[in-house]
Design an enzyme around this catalytic site. Structure first.
Site, PDB file in Angstrom:
ATOM      1  N   PHE A 111       0.843  -1.193   0.000  1.00 42.26           N
ATOM      2  CA  PHE A 111       0.000   0.000   0.000  1.00 42.26           C
ATOM      3  C   PHE A 111       0.886   1.255   0.000  1.00 42.26           C
ATOM      4  CE2 PHE A 111      -2.826   3.105   2.063  1.00 42.26           C
ATOM      5  CZ  PHE A 111      -4.016   2.865   1.391  1.00 42.26           C
ATOM      6  N   ASP A 182       1.981  -6.266   7.767  1.00 42.67           N
ATOM      7  CA  ASP A 182       0.835  -5.362   7.791  1.00 42.67           C
ATOM      8  C   ASP A 182      -0.402  -6.208   7.534  1.00 42.67           C
ATOM      9  OD1 ASP A 182      -1.193  -3.532   7.291  1.00 42.67           O
ATOM     10  OD2 ASP A 182       0.215  -2.029   6.538  1.00 42.67           O
ATOM     11  N   TYR A 207     -10.691  -0.162  10.901  1.00 45.37           N
ATOM     12  CA  TYR A 207     -11.928   0.356  10.290  1.00 45.37           C
ATOM     13  C   TYR A 207     -12.322  -0.449   9.062  1.00 45.37           C
ATOM     14  CZ  TYR A 207      -8.190   2.768   7.762  1.00 45.37           C
ATOM     15  OH  TYR A 207      -7.042   3.038   7.068  1.00 45.37           O
ATOM     16  N   LYS A 208     -11.499  -1.425   8.666  1.00 43.23           N
ATOM     17  CA  LYS A 208     -11.846  -2.263   7.515  1.00 43.23           C
ATOM     18  C   LYS A 208     -12.707  -3.434   8.011  1.00 43.23           C
ATOM     19  CE  LYS A 208      -7.961  -0.443   4.917  1.00 43.23           C
ATOM     20  NZ  LYS A 208      -6.524  -0.490   4.675  1.00 43.23           N
ATOM     21  N   ARG A 354     -13.043  -3.091  -7.075  1.00 46.00           N
ATOM     22  CA  ARG A 354     -12.828  -3.979  -5.915  1.00 46.00           C
ATOM     23  C   ARG A 354     -14.141  -4.308  -5.228  1.00 46.00           C
ATOM     24  NH1 ARG A 354      -8.662  -1.908  -1.446  1.00 46.00           N
ATOM     25  NH2 ARG A 354     -10.287  -0.331  -1.260  1.00 46.00           N
TER      26      ARG A 354
END
Ligand SMILES: *Cc1c(COP(=O)(O)O)cnc(C)c1O
Length: 395
Positions: A111, A182, A207-208, A354
């Site tokens: 990322f 990660d 928060y995912k 996605r």
């Protein structure tokens, strides 16, 4: 036994939410908990709530609950700040552990923020460090004796491709490199066993898949034997051994609390704590099985209905996280048209659509309906509508 617990989420009527990999849906308990913290704790107890409501212990308490989902023992996970900050902390600590080495190894699927934090840290240190970026499939071969830290995101945010934690950690440690994982797209999506992995560090956001809400604090894991050894690069007062002794010099806490920096976001932490209630009793292996069933069904349905789209995720479920991506030239407009029809996914440049699969609040009927809508957008070329062409700030 089903893993489905839709009744615990407040999803808007008529929405099929395939973006829980980016921002999880809101658990019903969140509003009540937030109201309670704001109105009763802050509003009534004021500053006394740091003690009377034990706000001060909340970052560790929530960390322990996240650790429970990741095979980490109590006292090894800290929450706070954002994932970008946690990447910086772990990386800085890892480099201090291997002072004679100068390379941070990562892969091109990582990322951007993880890369940027590494680049920023390297500039700050100003000592000839190098961020070495290789293709994901070449990581293992690139682990050499000059590498101080291997920093990898387990699940590729674009394609959903998975790295194997046990084998890559073993390969890194065989060359005496420090391993940082990660878990942004792993926590709450895949079974992870940090203890078994022997990895030195892991970080992730909440928060995912964990549904902690926009801006909920990140987490960082440190292997227990290293907790009192690592040197915190961000030496804030909350990570001091005795914050309220107000000493002039920094002395790190002799626990995972040394990864704290400043005052924790209590409202957001409390919401995350309530979101973790939903995870009580969830078997991560059963969740994974359900996730693969949903994503496999989606691939099958979409490929049959929309041959124009190219699968950009591994077809083999064992190599795929809890998302499916399709590449399409008009991907951005297609996702906007889908959202207008109540199916929410997202878009990542240059051409990736996605779709995230969250078995706690999605079932097979949702998947079929999403595929039907995607088929309509593609075959009727609904994406051509002018209103879908302008890109918003967040895609
Ligand atoms: C989502 C994500 C981030 C976001 O970092 P924040 O500091 O929370 O904005 C960072 N790294 C990875 C791998 C991610 O998936």
């Amino acid at each position: 036994m089903t893993i489905l617990r839709k009744e615990k989420f407040d999803l808007p009527e008529g929405i099929i939410y395939l973006d829980g990999n980016s921002l999880g849906a809101m658990p019903k308990g969140a509003v009540e908990r937030a109201r309670d913290v704001i109105a009763s704790e802050w509003g009534v107890s004021l500053i006394r709530a740091w003690n009377s409501s034990d706000w001060m212990a909340l970052p560790v308490k929530v960390g322990d609950r996240i650790g429970g989902l990741l095979g980490a023992p109590k006292g090894s996970v800290m929450t706070g700040d954002t994932l970008s900050i946690k990447v910086y902390q772990a990386l800085a600590a890892a480099l201090r552990m291997r002072p004679s080495r100068r390379v941070i190894l990562t892969d091109s699927g990582n990322f951007p923020s993880d890369m940027y934090m590494a680049q920023g840290l390297i500039r700050t240190l100003d000592r000839d460090y190098e961020l070495r970026v290789v293709d994901p499939e070449d990581v293992e071969a690139a682990i050499t004796d000059d590498v101080a830290a291997v920093m990898l995101t387990q699940v590729d945010y674009r394609t959903g491709r998975i790295h194997d934690i046990p084998s890559l950690t073993a390969a890194a440690q065989a060359r005496d490199c420090v391993m940082i994982w990660d878990l942004a797209h792993s926590a709450g999506a895949l079974p992870v066993d940090l203890t078994a992995s022997n990895a030195e560090f892991a970080v992730g956001c909440t928060y995912k898949y964990l549904n902690g809400g926009p801006g909920s604090p990140a987490f960082a894991y440190v292997r227990p034997d290293l907790i009192t050894e690592i040197e915190p690069a961000l030496a804030g007062w909350m990570g001091h051994d005795a914050p309220f002794a107000m000493e002039p010099d920094y002395r790190p806490a002799m626990s995972i609390e040394r990864l704290r920096v400043g005052t924790p976001p209590i409202v957001q932490l409390a919401i995350l704590d309530s979101a973790l209630d939903v995870w009580e009793g969830v078997d991560m292996h059963a969740l994974r099985e359900a996730s693969l069933r949903l994503s496999g069904l989606f691939i099958e349905e979409v490929e049959r209905r929309c041959p124009q789209l190219r699968l950009a995720s591994p077809r083999d479920g064992a190599l795929r996280g809890s998302q499916v991506s399709f590449a399409f030239e008009h991907g951005y407009a297609t996702v906007q048209a889908l959202i207008d029809r109540g199916v929410i996914g997202d878009f990542r440049a240059p051409d990736i659509m996605r779709f995230g699969f969250t078995p706690l609040y999605l079932d097979e009927a949702d998947i079929i309906q999403a595929a039907e809508n995607l088929e309509a957008v593609i075959t009727q070329q609904l994406w051509q509508n002018a209103k879908y062409q302008t890109r918003s700030r967040v895609t």
